[in-house]
Design a protein around this motif. Structure first.
Motif, PDB file in Angstrom:
ATOM      1  N   VAL A 120       0.845  -1.194   0.000  1.00  0.00           N
ATOM      2  CA  VAL A 120       0.000   0.000   0.000  1.00  0.00           C
ATOM      3  C   VAL A 120       0.878   1.240   0.000  1.00  0.00           C
ATOM      4  O   VAL A 120       2.059   1.198   0.365  1.00  0.00           O
ATOM      5  CB  VAL A 120      -0.961   0.015   1.216  1.00  0.00           C
ATOM      6  N   ASP A 121       0.292   2.332  -0.402  1.00  0.00           N
ATOM      7  CA  ASP A 121       1.008   3.607  -0.484  1.00  0.00           C
ATOM      8  C   ASP A 121       0.699   4.421   0.772  1.00  0.00           C
ATOM      9  O   ASP A 121      -0.420   4.924   0.932  1.00  0.00           O
ATOM     10  CB  ASP A 121       0.562   4.362  -1.734  1.00  0.00           C
ATOM     11  N   SER A 123       1.302   7.319   1.571  1.00  0.00           N
ATOM     12  CA  SER A 123       0.975   8.727   1.341  1.00  0.00           C
ATOM     13  C   SER A 123      -0.525   8.948   1.174  1.00  0.00           C
ATOM     14  O   SER A 123      -0.994  10.086   1.201  1.00  0.00           O
ATOM     15  CB  SER A 123       1.707   9.243   0.099  1.00  0.00           C
ATOM     16  N   TRP A 124      -1.284   7.873   1.001  1.00  0.00           N
ATOM     17  CA  TRP A 124      -2.733   8.016   0.828  1.00  0.00           C
ATOM     18  C   TRP A 124      -3.417   8.545   2.082  1.00  0.00           C
ATOM     19  O   TRP A 124      -4.409   9.253   2.009  1.00  0.00           O
ATOM     20  CB  TRP A 124      -3.348   6.660   0.467  1.00  0.00           C
ATOM     21  N   TYR A 125      -2.897   8.164   3.243  1.00  0.00           N
ATOM     22  CA  TYR A 125      -3.609   8.428   4.497  1.00  0.00           C
ATOM     23  C   TYR A 125      -2.719   9.132   5.520  1.00  0.00           C
ATOM     24  O   TYR A 125      -1.487   9.109   5.397  1.00  0.00           O
ATOM     25  CB  TYR A 125      -4.122   7.109   5.090  1.00  0.00           C
ATOM     26  N   GLN A 291      -8.236  -2.731  -3.250  1.00  0.00           N
ATOM     27  CA  GLN A 291      -7.871  -1.598  -4.096  1.00  0.00           C
ATOM     28  C   GLN A 291      -9.058  -0.667  -4.317  1.00  0.00           C
ATOM     29  O   GLN A 291      -8.921   0.574  -4.234  1.00  0.00           O
ATOM     30  CB  GLN A 291      -7.332  -2.100  -5.442  1.00  0.00           C
ATOM     31  N   ASN A 294      -9.727   1.297  -1.018  1.00  0.00           N
ATOM     32  CA  ASN A 294      -8.686   2.267  -0.702  1.00  0.00           C
ATOM     33  C   ASN A 294      -8.750   3.486  -1.620  1.00  0.00           C
ATOM     34  O   ASN A 294      -8.550   4.620  -1.180  1.00  0.00           O
ATOM     35  CB  ASN A 294      -7.305   1.613  -0.793  1.00  0.00           C
ATOM     36  N   GLN A 295      -9.038   3.263  -2.888  1.00  0.00           N
ATOM     37  CA  GLN A 295      -9.122   4.384  -3.830  1.00  0.00           C
ATOM     38  C   GLN A 295     -10.285   5.313  -3.485  1.00  0.00           C
ATOM     39  O   GLN A 295     -10.136   6.542  -3.465  1.00  0.00           O
ATOM     40  CB  GLN A 295      -9.257   3.867  -5.258  1.00  0.00           C
ATOM     41  N   ALA A 298      -9.588   7.090   0.054  1.00  0.00           N
ATOM     42  CA  ALA A 298      -8.625   8.185  -0.022  1.00  0.00           C
ATOM     43  C   ALA A 298      -9.248   9.427  -0.660  1.00  0.00           C
ATOM     44  O   ALA A 298      -9.054  10.559  -0.187  1.00  0.00           O
ATOM     45  CB  ALA A 298      -7.394   7.739  -0.827  1.00  0.00           C
ATOM     46  N   GLN A 299     -10.020   9.232  -1.718  1.00  0.00           N
ATOM     47  CA  GLN A 299     -10.659  10.368  -2.389  1.00  0.00           C
ATOM     48  C   GLN A 299     -11.684  11.034  -1.485  1.00  0.00           C
ATOM     49  O   GLN A 299     -11.720  12.261  -1.365  1.00  0.00           O
ATOM     50  CB  GLN A 299     -11.333   9.887  -3.677  1.00  0.00           C
ATOM     51  N   GLN A 302     -10.110  13.133   1.245  1.00  0.00           N
ATOM     52  CA  GLN A 302      -9.614  14.408   0.726  1.00  0.00           C
ATOM     53  C   GLN A 302     -10.748  15.389   0.478  1.00  0.00           C
ATOM     54  O   GLN A 302     -10.590  16.600   0.672  1.00  0.00           O
ATOM     55  CB  GLN A 302      -8.830  14.174  -0.566  1.00  0.00           C
TER      56      GLN A 302
END
Length: 341
Positions: A120-121, A123-125, A291, A294-295, A298-299, A302
């Motif tokens: 996982v990235d 930076s997403w959260y 996936q 999470n996508q 994250a959106q 934000q």
């Protein structure tokens, strides 16, 4: 951190005996085990957070009756959600320093094939703990199974729990007209409406659920996201609008000691006349499901459309059994995590 500087041992929790009613401290043991170094194709992960959920109690019985979810075995470590960092790697697919999400449970260190860890990235959260939530279940149930959209009136049971606290927000983010939640205290009811954006909520202990639900949804509900069973399922049938979708994702009333909660009565004629669709579902945490959630998560974070309600329990892996017991007793709101490091 390299493989040479890793501790030789680490702690893990094991199931000491099967649970009959509710889990207690003596159902578990914390043991010191050797940290297995990775061989070819494997990685070693240092866990940061573990997740505890109500369904774990069902997997601790001698005959759990959940064929699609591997039962826990006495003498072995329970599996469950975790997030951690790769600290040694013998695989080209994961490098030291990668953040990974996985299901290898209640342990400080996890060693296994790289394929069982989902990169996982970070930076997403805001932090790695955000990856450990029950949004995958909430999103799959609301988006894929219930197909919630505009003009829907939605009712979520156990709305202050780890799944329900996200399910209602997902319904709102997808354009639902009105979202109603049930909880077991005045504090949680206020929490749903003041912090999680529910349009209305009620305490199921304050009176017949069907009466409270009809008052809040006089034209009926279009979607019921059920995590409880029992009386709340029966009430949703009676308060359903024409063509309502009832998606069944849990039975907390049965998991917390009320055996009848798993066997609610179904008013068949009401179901026929209103053409109710009943859709039980399970979530298998496939890479695609992880996936997709999470996508969207994250959106929506934000955009300010969603918040993650969670409780962090300190104390390392030793605290996991007590955290599960407290969760089943209704002590927490939202997702429950145990901080390992």
């Amino acid at each position: 951190m390299t493989a040479q500087t890793l501790p030789a041992t680490g702690k893990e929790v094991r199931l000491a005996r099967y649970v009959v009613n509710q889990p207690a401290k003596d159902h578990f043991e914390v043991v010191e085990v050797d940290v297995a170094q990775p061989t070819s194709g494997n990685v070693l992960v240092r866990n940061l957070y573990l997740q505890v959920t109500a369904v774990m109690r069902d997997l601790m019985t001698e005959d759990p009756g959940l064929p699609m979810m591997p039962a826990y075995k006495v003498g072995e470590r329970p599996w469950g959600g975790a997030v951690g960092v790769v600290v040694a790697s013998e695989s080209p697919d994961l490098a030291v320093g990668d953040t990974v999400q996985h299901m290898d449970g209640w342990t400080e260190f996890s060693t296994g094939p790289a394929a069982q860890y989902f990169k996982v990235d970070p930076s997403w959260y805001p932090g790695p703990e955000y990856f450990l939530n029950q949004g995958i279940t909430a999103y799959h149930g609301m988006a894929d199974v219930a197909e919630v959209g505009e003009d829907d009136v939605v009712f979520v049971s156990n709305a202050a729990g780890g799944v329900g606290s996200l399910a209602g927000q997902i319904a709102k983010a997808r354009g639902a007209k009105r979202v109603i939640g049930s909880a077991g205290s005045a504090e949680k009811v206020e929490y749903l409406t003041k912090e999680l954006g529910y349009d209305a909520a009620f305490n199921y202990k304050d009176g017949p659920v069907v009466d409270q639900l009809r008052e809040l949804a006089p034209d009926g509900i279009n979607v019921f996201f059920d995590l409880v069973g029992g009386e709340q399922f029966e009430a949703a049938v009676q308060a359903s609008a024409q063509g309502a979708r009832l998606v069944l994702g849990g039975a907390v009333s049965a998991q917390t000691g009320n055996a009848e909660g798993a066997f609610p009565k179904l008013d068949i004629m009401a179901g026929i006349i209103r053409q109710i669709v009943i859709k039980p579902f399970s979530t298998y945490h496939t890479p695609e499901q992880i996936q997709a959630w999470n996508q969207h998560f994250a959106q929506w974070l934000q955009e300010g459309k969603i918040v993650l309600p969670y409780t962090v329990v300190e104390g390392g892996v030793d605290a996991a059994p007590e955290a599960l017991t407290a969760l089943l007793g209704g002590a927490y709101k939202g997702n429950v995590l145990v901080k390992i490091s």
